[in-house]
Design a protein around this motif. Structure first.
Motif, PDB file in Angstrom:
ATOM      1  N   GLY A  89       0.822  -1.204   0.000  1.00 27.97           N
ATOM      2  CA  GLY A  89       0.000   0.000   0.000  1.00 27.97           C
ATOM      3  C   GLY A  89       0.854   1.251   0.000  1.00 27.97           C
ATOM      4  O   GLY A  89       0.587   2.209  -0.731  1.00 27.97           O
ATOM      5  N   GLN A  90       1.912   1.234   0.809  1.00 27.08           N
ATOM      6  CA  GLN A  90       2.813   2.388   0.868  1.00 27.08           C
ATOM      7  C   GLN A  90       3.540   2.571  -0.468  1.00 27.08           C
ATOM      8  O   GLN A  90       3.658   3.683  -0.970  1.00 27.08           O
ATOM      9  CB  GLN A  90       3.818   2.209   2.000  1.00 27.08           C
ATOM     10  N   ILE A  91       4.012   1.499  -1.045  1.00 25.92           N
ATOM     11  CA  ILE A  91       4.764   1.595  -2.303  1.00 25.92           C
ATOM     12  C   ILE A  91       3.880   2.070  -3.448  1.00 25.92           C
ATOM     13  O   ILE A  91       4.290   2.913  -4.249  1.00 25.92           O
ATOM     14  CB  ILE A  91       5.439   0.240  -2.627  1.00 25.92           C
ATOM     15  N   PHE A  92       2.660   1.553  -3.521  1.00 24.47           N
ATOM     16  CA  PHE A  92       1.780   1.878  -4.648  1.00 24.47           C
ATOM     17  C   PHE A  92       0.796   3.013  -4.362  1.00 24.47           C
ATOM     18  O   PHE A  92       0.056   3.425  -5.248  1.00 24.47           O
ATOM     19  CB  PHE A  92       1.007   0.642  -5.108  1.00 24.47           C
ATOM     20  N   GLY A  93       0.765   3.492  -3.119  1.00 28.04           N
ATOM     21  CA  GLY A  93      -0.167   4.561  -2.793  1.00 28.04           C
ATOM     22  C   GLY A  93      -1.613   4.098  -2.753  1.00 28.04           C
ATOM     23  O   GLY A  93      -2.532   4.849  -3.053  1.00 28.04           O
ATOM     24  N   VAL A  94      -1.805   2.844  -2.368  1.00 29.49           N
ATOM     25  CA  VAL A  94      -3.141   2.255  -2.252  1.00 29.49           C
ATOM     26  C   VAL A  94      -3.431   2.089  -0.768  1.00 29.49           C
ATOM     27  O   VAL A  94      -2.570   1.599  -0.026  1.00 29.49           O
ATOM     28  CB  VAL A  94      -3.202   0.877  -2.959  1.00 29.49           C
ATOM     29  N   PRO A  95      -4.620   2.495  -0.290  1.00 28.75           N
ATOM     30  CA  PRO A  95      -4.920   2.325   1.132  1.00 28.75           C
ATOM     31  C   PRO A  95      -4.763   0.861   1.564  1.00 28.75           C
ATOM     32  O   PRO A  95      -5.346  -0.035   0.941  1.00 28.75           O
ATOM     33  CB  PRO A  95      -6.379   2.775   1.258  1.00 28.75           C
ATOM     34  N   PRO A  96      -3.967   0.603   2.593  1.00 25.33           N
ATOM     35  CA  PRO A  96      -3.791  -0.781   3.052  1.00 25.33           C
ATOM     36  C   PRO A  96      -5.111  -1.462   3.404  1.00 25.33           C
ATOM     37  O   PRO A  96      -5.247  -2.672   3.254  1.00 25.33           O
ATOM     38  CB  PRO A  96      -2.900  -0.641   4.294  1.00 25.33           C
ATOM     39  N   GLN A  97      -6.101  -0.666   3.834  1.00 29.96           N
ATOM     40  CA  GLN A  97      -7.409  -1.245   4.155  1.00 29.96           C
ATOM     41  C   GLN A  97      -8.059  -1.854   2.912  1.00 29.96           C
ATOM     42  O   GLN A  97      -8.764  -2.852   3.012  1.00 29.96           O
ATOM     43  CB  GLN A  97      -8.338  -0.183   4.768  1.00 29.96           C
ATOM     44  N   TRP A  98      -7.852  -1.230   1.753  1.00 29.20           N
ATOM     45  CA  TRP A  98      -8.397  -1.795   0.510  1.00 29.20           C
ATOM     46  C   TRP A  98      -7.771  -3.170   0.266  1.00 29.20           C
ATOM     47  O   TRP A  98      -8.472  -4.136  -0.045  1.00 29.20           O
ATOM     48  CB  TRP A  98      -8.067  -0.913  -0.679  1.00 29.20           C
ATOM     49  N   ILE A  99      -6.456  -3.219   0.381  1.00 21.15           N
ATOM     50  CA  ILE A  99      -5.723  -4.453   0.096  1.00 21.15           C
ATOM     51  C   ILE A  99      -6.145  -5.551   1.069  1.00 21.15           C
ATOM     52  O   ILE A  99      -6.465  -6.673   0.663  1.00 21.15           O
ATOM     53  CB  ILE A  99      -4.200  -4.196   0.172  1.00 21.15           C
ATOM     54  N   ALA A 100      -6.154  -5.229   2.352  1.00 19.18           N
ATOM     55  CA  ALA A 100      -6.525  -6.214   3.357  1.00 19.18           C
ATOM     56  C   ALA A 100      -7.985  -6.634   3.215  1.00 19.18           C
ATOM     57  O   ALA A 100      -8.321  -7.797   3.450  1.00 19.18           O
ATOM     58  CB  ALA A 100      -6.250  -5.663   4.756  1.00 19.18           C
ATOM     59  N   SER A 101      -8.853  -5.713   2.824  1.00 18.01           N
ATOM     60  CA  SER A 101     -10.270  -6.056   2.618  1.00 18.01           C
ATOM     61  C   SER A 101     -10.425  -7.078   1.499  1.00 18.01           C
ATOM     62  O   SER A 101     -11.194  -8.034   1.624  1.00 18.01           O
ATOM     63  CB  SER A 101     -11.075  -4.805   2.280  1.00 18.01           C
ATOM     64  N   ILE A 102      -9.692  -6.888   0.414  1.00 19.93           N
ATOM     65  CA  ILE A 102      -9.760  -7.837  -0.696  1.00 19.93           C
ATOM     66  C   ILE A 102      -9.236  -9.196  -0.241  1.00 19.93           C
ATOM     67  O   ILE A 102      -9.841 -10.235  -0.527  1.00 19.93           O
ATOM     68  CB  ILE A 102      -8.973  -7.316  -1.923  1.00 19.93           C
ATOM     69  N   GLN A 103      -8.123  -9.204   0.490  1.00 25.85           N
ATOM     70  CA  GLN A 103      -7.582 -10.474   1.003  1.00 25.85           C
ATOM     71  C   GLN A 103      -8.613 -11.189   1.865  1.00 25.85           C
ATOM     72  O   GLN A 103      -8.806 -12.400   1.745  1.00 25.85           O
ATOM     73  CB  GLN A 103      -6.332 -10.226   1.848  1.00 25.85           C
ATOM     74  N   SER A 104      -9.252 -10.434   2.732  1.00 23.24           N
ATOM     75  CA  SER A 104     -10.227 -11.008   3.656  1.00 23.24           C
ATOM     76  C   SER A 104     -11.408 -11.616   2.911  1.00 23.24           C
ATOM     77  O   SER A 104     -11.803 -12.752   3.165  1.00 23.24           O
ATOM     78  CB  SER A 104     -10.711  -9.928   4.628  1.00 23.24           C
ATOM     79  N   VAL A 105     -11.959 -10.863   1.978  1.00 21.47           N
ATOM     80  CA  VAL A 105     -13.147 -11.319   1.248  1.00 21.47           C
ATOM     81  C   VAL A 105     -12.809 -12.465   0.297  1.00 21.47           C
ATOM     82  O   VAL A 105     -13.543 -13.447   0.214  1.00 21.47           O
ATOM     83  CB  VAL A 105     -13.787 -10.145   0.474  1.00 21.47           C
ATOM     84  N   GLU A 106     -11.708 -12.333  -0.412  1.00 20.04           N
ATOM     85  CA  GLU A 106     -11.368 -13.335  -1.423  1.00 20.04           C
ATOM     86  C   GLU A 106     -10.982 -14.682  -0.818  1.00 20.04           C
ATOM     87  O   GLU A 106     -11.377 -15.718  -1.339  1.00 20.04           O
ATOM     88  CB  GLU A 106     -10.237 -12.825  -2.326  1.00 20.04           C
TER      89      GLU A 106
END
Length: 181
Positions: free
Chosen positions: A50-67
């Motif tokens: 998230g830090q490297i790509f400027g994407v909110p870590p919550q978005w990334i973790a949410s996708i991991q959780s749901v998927e």
């Protein structure tokens, strides 16, 4: 037309946010307390990429959780999707091709992680590579869909084309896009 689509999506997102603000839901808890809600590996990778790509870590973790519920070895037989963020091999190749446009692609961590990818679907079970590609995909989708997480997450799950088509239909009919997804 893009302005109209984004206008429709903005109205929908506004109503979704208003509804969420009035409800004490698990999702709300997770977004406010990610360190308590997510497994350590998933959160660490979400924060890193998230830090490297400027994407909110919550978005990334949410996708991991749901998927996958953060399972690194998850595999969807029907969709042939691999790993924590359920990346398909053709999608991984497309993300790599399209991701080169961003400065973050020059980051040493990105280059080192990409060396793990031989073009084989089995490589997508590597959590670091998988979450890096998923995070880059979220960045690409965020740019395409105006950074609106409900639209971005729908595109992540259903595909860019399907969501673009749904937004166009919604804009043409004047109705919220949810009914078209």
């Amino acid at each position: 037309m893009i302005g109209t689509i984004l206008g429709v999506a903005t109205v929908v997102v506004g109503s979704l946010l208003a509804t969420a603000a009035n409800a004490a839901t698990r999702k709300e808890y997770v977004m406010l307390n990610p360190k308590k809600a997510y497994p350590k590996l998933g959160l660490a990778l979400a924060e890193k990429w998230g830090q490297i790509f400027g994407v909110p870590p919550q978005w990334i973790a949410s996708i991991q959780s749901v998927e996958t519920g953060f399972r690194p070895l998850a595999y969807n037989q029907a969709g042939k999707a691999h790993g924590m963020m359920q990346i398909k091999l053709p999608t991984a190749l497309d993300i790599i091709r399209r991701g080169k446009q961003f400065d973050a692609w020059k980051n040493p961590a990105v280059k080192a992680t990409l060396r793990k990818f031989s073009g084989n679907g089995q490589d997508l079970f590597d959590p670091d590579l998988n979450v890096m590609l998923g995070s880059m995909y979220l960045l690409l989708l965020g740019k395409k869909f105006g950074g609106l997480f409900p639209v971005v997450s729908a595109a992540y799950n259903q595909g860019e084309g399907a969501v673009a088509k749904a937004l166009a239909k919604a804009a043409a009919s004047g109705q919220p896009f949810e009914g078209f997804l």
